[in-house]
Motif scaffolding. Structure first.
Motif, PDB file in Angstrom:
ATOM      1  N   VAL A  44      40.450 -23.933  -1.512  1.00  7.73           N
ATOM      2  CA  VAL A  44      39.452 -24.472  -0.591  1.00  7.73           C
ATOM      3  C   VAL A  44      39.188 -23.446   0.505  1.00  7.73           C
ATOM      4  O   VAL A  44      40.119 -22.959   1.139  1.00  7.73           O
ATOM      5  CB  VAL A  44      39.935 -25.803   0.050  1.00  7.73           C
ATOM      6  N   VAL A  45      37.906 -23.118   0.700  1.00  3.98           N
ATOM      7  CA  VAL A  45      37.473 -22.341   1.861  1.00  3.98           C
ATOM      8  C   VAL A  45      37.028 -23.390   2.870  1.00  3.98           C
ATOM      9  O   VAL A  45      36.135 -24.200   2.590  1.00  3.98           O
ATOM     10  CB  VAL A  45      36.327 -21.372   1.514  1.00  3.98           C
ATOM     11  N   THR A  68      47.363 -27.125  -2.309  1.00  2.42           N
ATOM     12  CA  THR A  68      46.108 -26.455  -2.611  1.00  2.42           C
ATOM     13  C   THR A  68      45.972 -25.261  -1.676  1.00  2.42           C
ATOM     14  O   THR A  68      46.073 -25.431  -0.460  1.00  2.42           O
ATOM     15  CB  THR A  68      44.914 -27.414  -2.374  1.00  2.42           C
ATOM     16  N   PRO A  69      45.763 -24.065  -2.208  1.00  2.61           N
ATOM     17  CA  PRO A  69      45.542 -22.923  -1.319  1.00  2.61           C
ATOM     18  C   PRO A  69      44.308 -23.156  -0.446  1.00  2.61           C
ATOM     19  O   PRO A  69      43.266 -23.587  -0.941  1.00  2.61           O
ATOM     20  CB  PRO A  69      45.311 -21.757  -2.274  1.00  2.61           C
ATOM     21  N   VAL A  88      49.440 -26.266   9.723  1.00  6.69           N
ATOM     22  CA  VAL A  88      49.091 -27.502   9.025  1.00  6.69           C
ATOM     23  C   VAL A  88      48.855 -27.301   7.536  1.00  6.69           C
ATOM     24  O   VAL A  88      48.538 -28.259   6.836  1.00  6.69           O
ATOM     25  CB  VAL A  88      47.879 -28.223   9.660  1.00  6.69           C
ATOM     26  N   GLY A  89      49.000 -26.075   7.057  1.00  3.53           N
ATOM     27  CA  GLY A  89      48.918 -25.874   5.610  1.00  3.53           C
ATOM     28  C   GLY A  89      47.960 -24.821   5.118  1.00  3.53           C
ATOM     29  O   GLY A  89      47.883 -24.575   3.918  1.00  3.53           O
ATOM     30  N   ALA A  90      47.203 -24.192   6.007  1.00  5.17           N
ATOM     31  CA  ALA A  90      46.326 -23.110   5.548  1.00  5.17           C
ATOM     32  C   ALA A  90      47.181 -21.928   5.104  1.00  5.17           C
ATOM     33  O   ALA A  90      48.242 -21.670   5.664  1.00  5.17           O
ATOM     34  CB  ALA A  90      45.371 -22.684   6.656  1.00  5.17           C
ATOM     35  N   ASP A  91      46.705 -21.236   4.088  1.00 10.25           N
ATOM     36  CA  ASP A  91      47.422 -20.078   3.566  1.00 10.25           C
ATOM     37  C   ASP A  91      46.900 -18.771   4.149  1.00 10.25           C
ATOM     38  O   ASP A  91      47.590 -17.763   4.124  1.00 10.25           O
ATOM     39  CB  ASP A  91      47.289 -20.028   2.041  1.00 10.25           C
ATOM     40  N   ASP A  92      45.666 -18.802   4.646  1.00 10.25           N
ATOM     41  CA  ASP A  92      45.061 -17.607   5.220  1.00 10.25           C
ATOM     42  C   ASP A  92      44.030 -18.054   6.233  1.00 10.25           C
ATOM     43  O   ASP A  92      43.603 -19.214   6.229  1.00 10.25           O
ATOM     44  CB  ASP A  92      44.423 -16.765   4.111  1.00 10.25           C
ATOM     45  N   TYR A  93      43.618 -17.127   7.111  1.00 12.34           N
ATOM     46  CA  TYR A  93      42.729 -17.460   8.225  1.00 12.34           C
ATOM     47  C   TYR A  93      41.820 -16.273   8.465  1.00 12.34           C
ATOM     48  O   TYR A  93      42.306 -15.165   8.675  1.00 12.34           O
ATOM     49  CB  TYR A  93      43.582 -17.754   9.455  1.00 12.34           C
ATOM     50  N   VAL A 107      40.327 -14.433  -1.480  1.00 11.23           N
ATOM     51  CA  VAL A 107      40.293 -15.514  -2.473  1.00 11.23           C
ATOM     52  C   VAL A 107      41.057 -15.087  -3.720  1.00 11.23           C
ATOM     53  O   VAL A 107      41.887 -15.834  -4.240  1.00 11.23           O
ATOM     54  CB  VAL A 107      38.833 -15.914  -2.803  1.00 11.23           C
ATOM     55  N   HIS A 108      40.779 -13.874  -4.214  1.00 12.79           N
ATOM     56  CA  HIS A 108      41.508 -13.359  -5.383  1.00 12.79           C
ATOM     57  C   HIS A 108      43.016 -13.377  -5.128  1.00 12.79           C
ATOM     58  O   HIS A 108      43.790 -13.813  -5.978  1.00 12.79           O
ATOM     59  CB  HIS A 108      41.099 -11.916  -5.713  1.00 12.79           C
ATOM     60  N   ALA A 109      43.427 -12.892  -3.969  1.00 14.82           N
ATOM     61  CA  ALA A 109      44.858 -12.809  -3.646  1.00 14.82           C
ATOM     62  C   ALA A 109      45.492 -14.195  -3.560  1.00 14.82           C
ATOM     63  O   ALA A 109      46.595 -14.411  -4.069  1.00 14.82           O
ATOM     64  CB  ALA A 109      45.061 -12.048  -2.331  1.00 14.82           C
ATOM     65  N   LEU A 110      44.815 -15.139  -2.924  1.00 15.84           N
ATOM     66  CA  LEU A 110      45.361 -16.487  -2.813  1.00 15.84           C
ATOM     67  C   LEU A 110      45.496 -17.152  -4.183  1.00 15.84           C
ATOM     68  O   LEU A 110      46.499 -17.810  -4.467  1.00 15.84           O
ATOM     69  CB  LEU A 110      44.488 -17.353  -1.906  1.00 15.84           C
ATOM     70  N   LEU A 111      44.505 -16.971  -5.028  1.00 20.05           N
ATOM     71  CA  LEU A 111      44.580 -17.571  -6.361  1.00 20.05           C
ATOM     72  C   LEU A 111      45.671 -16.909  -7.198  1.00 20.05           C
ATOM     73  O   LEU A 111      46.386 -17.588  -7.939  1.00 20.05           O
ATOM     74  CB  LEU A 111      43.219 -17.478  -7.059  1.00 20.05           C
ATOM     75  N   ARG A 112      45.813 -15.618  -7.071  1.00 21.79           N
ATOM     76  CA  ARG A 112      46.880 -14.903  -7.784  1.00 21.79           C
ATOM     77  C   ARG A 112      48.249 -15.416  -7.341  1.00 21.79           C
ATOM     78  O   ARG A 112      49.122 -15.699  -8.154  1.00 21.79           O
ATOM     79  CB  ARG A 112      46.744 -13.399  -7.544  1.00 21.79           C
ATOM     80  N   ARG A 113      48.420 -15.577  -6.054  1.00 21.95           N
ATOM     81  CA  ARG A 113      49.680 -16.071  -5.503  1.00 21.95           C
ATOM     82  C   ARG A 113      49.939 -17.512  -5.955  1.00 21.95           C
ATOM     83  O   ARG A 113      51.070 -17.876  -6.293  1.00 21.95           O
ATOM     84  CB  ARG A 113      49.637 -15.999  -3.979  1.00 21.95           C
ATOM     85  N   ALA A 114      48.892 -18.334  -5.976  1.00 23.49           N
ATOM     86  CA  ALA A 114      49.038 -19.738  -6.363  1.00 23.49           C
ATOM     87  C   ALA A 114      49.452 -19.891  -7.831  1.00 23.49           C
ATOM     88  O   ALA A 114      50.113 -20.857  -8.192  1.00 23.49           O
ATOM     89  CB  ALA A 114      47.755 -20.500  -6.105  1.00 23.49           C
TER      90      ALA A 114
END
Length: 120
Positions: A44-45, A68-69, A88-93, A107-114
């Motif tokens: 989610v963005v 959910t990332p 509160v749960g965000a993975d990046d800012y 986005v690529h990095a977050l999905l790869r990590r997830a």
């Protein structure tokens, strides 16, 4: 994507779609929660300043069901806002204005990590 500024949402969605992602858009906090419940997105963005429910509350609600990332994308650039978002749960800012190329890379990095074992 949960973003109340239609032009920003459209631009980000177009860029992510050009990278092969499917994108759904909600323009307010409550709609974003419903959208996440309906589609169970891979990522989610999320804007922080939203009508109805702010991004902090949206993040809390969507994280209750399943991890959910979340990439917060907002004009709020204070360290306190960033720390609260991450708490509160965000993975990046990321702050606006932003680079579309950087957004796609994050986005690529977050999905790869997830996808890696042991996420959350």
């Amino acid at each position: 994507m949960i973003e109340d500024e239609a032009s920003i949402a459209a631009a980000i969605a177009a860029r992510l779609r050009s990278e092969g992602y499917e994108v759904e858009i909600a323009g307010d906090g409550p709609g974003g929660v419903v959208l996440c419940d309906r589609f169970s997105p891979d990522l989610v963005v999320l804007d922080l300043m939203l009508p109805g429910l702010d991004g902090i509350e949206v993040c809390k609600q969507i994280q209750r069901e399943r991890p959910t990332p979340v990439l917060m994308l907002t004009a709020r650039d204070s360290e306190t806002d960033m720390l609260v978002g991450l708490a509160v749960g965000a993975d990046d800012y990321m702050t606006k204005p932003f680079s579309a190329r950087e957004l796609v890379a994050r986005v690529h990095a977050l999905l790869r990590r997830a996808e890696s074992p042991g996420y959350r």
